[in-house]
Design a protein around this motif. Structure first.
Motif, PDB file in Angstrom:
ATOM      1  N   ALA A   8       0.846  -1.282  -0.089  1.00  0.00           N
ATOM      2  CA  ALA A   8      -0.133  -0.057   0.080  1.00  0.00           C
ATOM      3  C   ALA A   8       0.792   1.163   0.009  1.00  0.00           C
ATOM      4  N   LEU A   9       2.078   1.125   0.805  1.00  0.00           N
ATOM      5  CA  LEU A   9       2.802   2.438   0.877  1.00  0.00           C
ATOM      6  C   LEU A   9       3.472   2.582  -0.470  1.00  0.00           C
ATOM      7  N   HIS A  10       4.016   1.497  -1.057  1.00  0.00           N
ATOM      8  CA  HIS A  10       4.558   1.722  -2.376  1.00  0.00           C
ATOM      9  C   HIS A  10       3.577   2.418  -3.341  1.00  0.00           C
ATOM     10  N   ALA A  11       2.289   1.965  -3.289  1.00  0.00           N
ATOM     11  CA  ALA A  11       1.129   2.480  -4.329  1.00  0.00           C
ATOM     12  C   ALA A  11       0.998   3.925  -3.864  1.00  0.00           C
ATOM     13  N   ILE A  12       0.807   4.191  -2.656  1.00  0.00           N
ATOM     14  CA  ILE A  12       0.773   5.670  -2.203  1.00  0.00           C
ATOM     15  C   ILE A  12       1.844   6.442  -2.687  1.00  0.00           C
ATOM     16  N   GLU A  13       3.109   5.985  -2.912  1.00  0.00           N
ATOM     17  CA  GLU A  13       4.281   6.872  -3.235  1.00  0.00           C
ATOM     18  C   GLU A  13       4.277   6.943  -4.890  1.00  0.00           C
ATOM     19  N   HIS A  14       3.576   5.927  -5.427  1.00  0.00           N
ATOM     20  CA  HIS A  14       3.718   6.058  -6.913  1.00  0.00           C
ATOM     21  C   HIS A  14       2.277   6.060  -7.686  1.00  0.00           C
ATOM     22  N   THR A  54      -3.423  -3.674 -14.224  1.00  0.00           N
ATOM     23  CA  THR A  54      -4.628  -4.924 -14.552  1.00  0.00           C
ATOM     24  C   THR A  54      -5.719  -4.090 -14.543  1.00  0.00           C
ATOM     25  N   PHE A  55      -6.009  -3.368 -13.595  1.00  0.00           N
ATOM     26  CA  PHE A  55      -7.401  -2.511 -13.347  1.00  0.00           C
ATOM     27  C   PHE A  55      -7.597  -1.358 -14.086  1.00  0.00           C
ATOM     28  N   TYR A 115       0.063  -9.568 -11.930  1.00  0.00           N
ATOM     29  CA  TYR A 115      -0.081  -8.303 -10.884  1.00  0.00           C
ATOM     30  C   TYR A 115       1.400  -8.177 -10.173  1.00  0.00           C
ATOM     31  N   TYR A 116       1.339  -7.359  -9.270  1.00  0.00           N
ATOM     32  CA  TYR A 116       2.491  -6.872  -8.356  1.00  0.00           C
ATOM     33  C   TYR A 116       2.944  -5.460  -8.676  1.00  0.00           C
ATOM     34  N   HIS A 167       8.597  -7.617  -6.105  1.00  0.00           N
ATOM     35  CA  HIS A 167       7.439  -6.813  -6.704  1.00  0.00           C
ATOM     36  C   HIS A 167       7.440  -6.058  -7.975  1.00  0.00           C
ATOM     37  N   GLU A 168       9.091  -5.734  -8.139  1.00  0.00           N
ATOM     38  CA  GLU A 168       9.080  -4.857  -9.299  1.00  0.00           C
ATOM     39  C   GLU A 168       8.715  -5.678 -10.781  1.00  0.00           C
TER      40      GLU A 168
END
Length: 475
Positions: free
Chosen positions: A80-86, A431-432, A423-424, A408-409
């Motif tokens: 979640a933090l990775h997604a928040i950042e990017h 994907t979405f 995904y990842y 996850h990269e």
């Protein structure tokens, strides 16, 4: 803590679907600021409720707290933090390089959410396999209906309780139920369906999705083999294979399903397995101090127990059972048509198949359905290239098991019998997301278009079909 799961009524299922559809149409989920807020809230959900999340899995699966927080709670927070950042970067429109004559067209790719998504998650890792796909859907701007597995009632009830406390209930909802409720939900028109589970249910999901031409991601698992090369550290290979197998007592889609080992090193490999088995469990895995999990229900317990009992191989480690638990069991002398090779084991049993060499092992894998992961222990660049060129799998992982999930990269997903889609990280966002192409041809281009309009003449024909005569390289 709940033991009897409250199923969502069929009327409520439709009401939830309609509510989320209206939210999507309103545009509420599109702003990046909204998406970031929901992702922050999801991370807080996991952080604030660590103990409750551990307790629920302990009740449902007997899973040690260590495994719950190490393999699920922490990774979901980090994801979640990775997604928040990017997310802002991911959602930014792209300007592709175009041919000079079209440079004025403002050619753009816009990243737009597909719409309301359905995520159906399995029982074995009920948090990470629910929320990792959901993180991508949230980042993409999609509302989500999450259907957890009814096989883990405490986890499913907890998710239904927590989600509306942290996330926007008009955009994200948990529905609970069994086959009837799932069938009903699959009858709705979704923008994307993300399913993790077995191939039989995966086929049902894909069939239902086809009625509405709905895109689907299927994460199906399969028999992920381990190939042991003669040049590797055999003792380390045994240790790391055993480590991968012990995760959630083998109830894991990327669990090492069987081992292919050359006869020349098979005795050493078996000895190392025995050594590390004793090191990991000084008593036995079933001893109270071992914190060993249980099969999710009696049906799966009987299935795995039956596979072991019907095997023509020799149990060399484990084999102990109690009411719902099976000790980690290593079976040697297994053949390609053994009971343990007929389906994904998805439990604490590890068959060992002896081969002449790595080439025979590669051929063995290549002749069978494509696995989700192919593991291999080798120092050889030649063996690595053979694995790349002569086998297929969702992922190829050398010299360790299980931990490749941390990468996850790169995309993670099945291929062939192990599913499709991936995904990842950013891949989950993609994907979405629908990549919506855009062009704006200015009126000032009109003089250049004169030759395309009727009446067609020989002169226009030659000019407009000149591309047919473009020189093609000879080799």
């Amino acid at each position: 803590m709940a033991t009897e799961l409250q199923y969502t009524s069929l009327d409520e299922l439709k009401s939830i679907y309609d509510r989320l559809s209206a939210t999507y149409k309103s545009g509420v989920t599109r702003p990046v600021a909204y998406r970031r807020k929901q992702l922050i809230q999801l991370a807080r959900l996991m952080q604030d409720n660590q103990n409750a999340l551990e307790e629920a899995q302990l009740a449902d699966l007997g899973k040690p707290r260590f495994e719950v927080s190490f393999a699920e709670v922490s990774p979901v927070i980090q994801s979640a933090l990775h997604a928040i950042e990017h997310v802002e970067e991911w959602a930014r429109p792209e300007k592709p390089e175009v041919e000079a004559w079209r440079s004025s067209w403002d050619t753009t790719v816009y990243k737009v959410p597909k719409g309301v998504a359905l995520i159906i998650s399995p029982y074995n890792y009920p948090y990470i396999l629910s929320f990792n796909p959901m993180i991508g859907a949230i980042a993409a701007g999609c509302p989500v209906v999450l259907k957890p597995s009814e096989a883990v009632p405490n986890c499913a009830a907890l998710l239904a309780k927590l989600l509306p406390k942290y996330l926007d209930p008009n955009a994200y909802a948990v529905v609970n139920g069994g086959p009837t409720e799932t069938t009903t939900v699959l009858g709705f028109r979704w923008a994307h369906i993300f399913f993790t589970g077995g191939i039989k249910v995966g086929q049902i999901v894909a069939t239902a999705a086809a009625k509405h031409i709905t895109p689907v991601t299927l994460e199906l698992g399969g028999k992920s083999p381990v190939i042991v090369d003669t040049d590797c550290d055999v003792d380390l290979a045994a240790k790391r294979t055993l480590y991968g197998k012990l995760q959630n007592i083998g109830q894991l889609c990327v669990s090492p399903d069987y081992v292919l080992v050359p006869r020349s090193i098979a005795p050493a490999f078996r000895e190392s397995l025995a050594k590390w088995h004793k090191d990991f469990w000084p008593e036995t895995p079933l001893h109270p101090s071992s914190q060993w999990g249980k099969m999710v229900n009696s049906a799966h317990y009987k299935r795995v127990k039956g596979l072991i009992e019907r095997s023509n191989g020799q149990v060399i480690l484990g084999g102990d059972v109690d009411e719902k638990r099976i000790s980690l069991t290593v079976v040697s002398g297994v053949s390609g048509n053994d009971s343990l090779m007929q389906e994904e084991n998805f439990g604490p049993v590890l068959p060992i198949i002896e081969v002449e060499n790595v080439d025979e092992a590669i051929e063995f894998v290549a002749e069978r359905p494509i696995p989700l992961v192919l593991y291999a222990f080798t120092r050889s660049e030649e063996t690595k290239q053979k694995l790349i060129e002569k086998t297929n799998s969702g992922r190829l992982a050398l010299n360790d098991t299980f931990t490749m999930l941390a990468a996850h990269e790169i995309p993670f997903g099945g291929h062939g019998h192990s599913g499709y889609g991936s995904y990842y990280g950013q891949e989950t966002f993609e994907t979405f997301t629908h990549r919506r192409g855009f062009t704006n041809v200015p009126p000032e281009m009109e003089p250049a278009f004169g030759l395309r309009y009727p009446p067609y003449t020989e002169e226009k024909y030659k000019a407009m079909t000149a591309g047919v005569h473009t020189p093609i390289p000879k080799k």
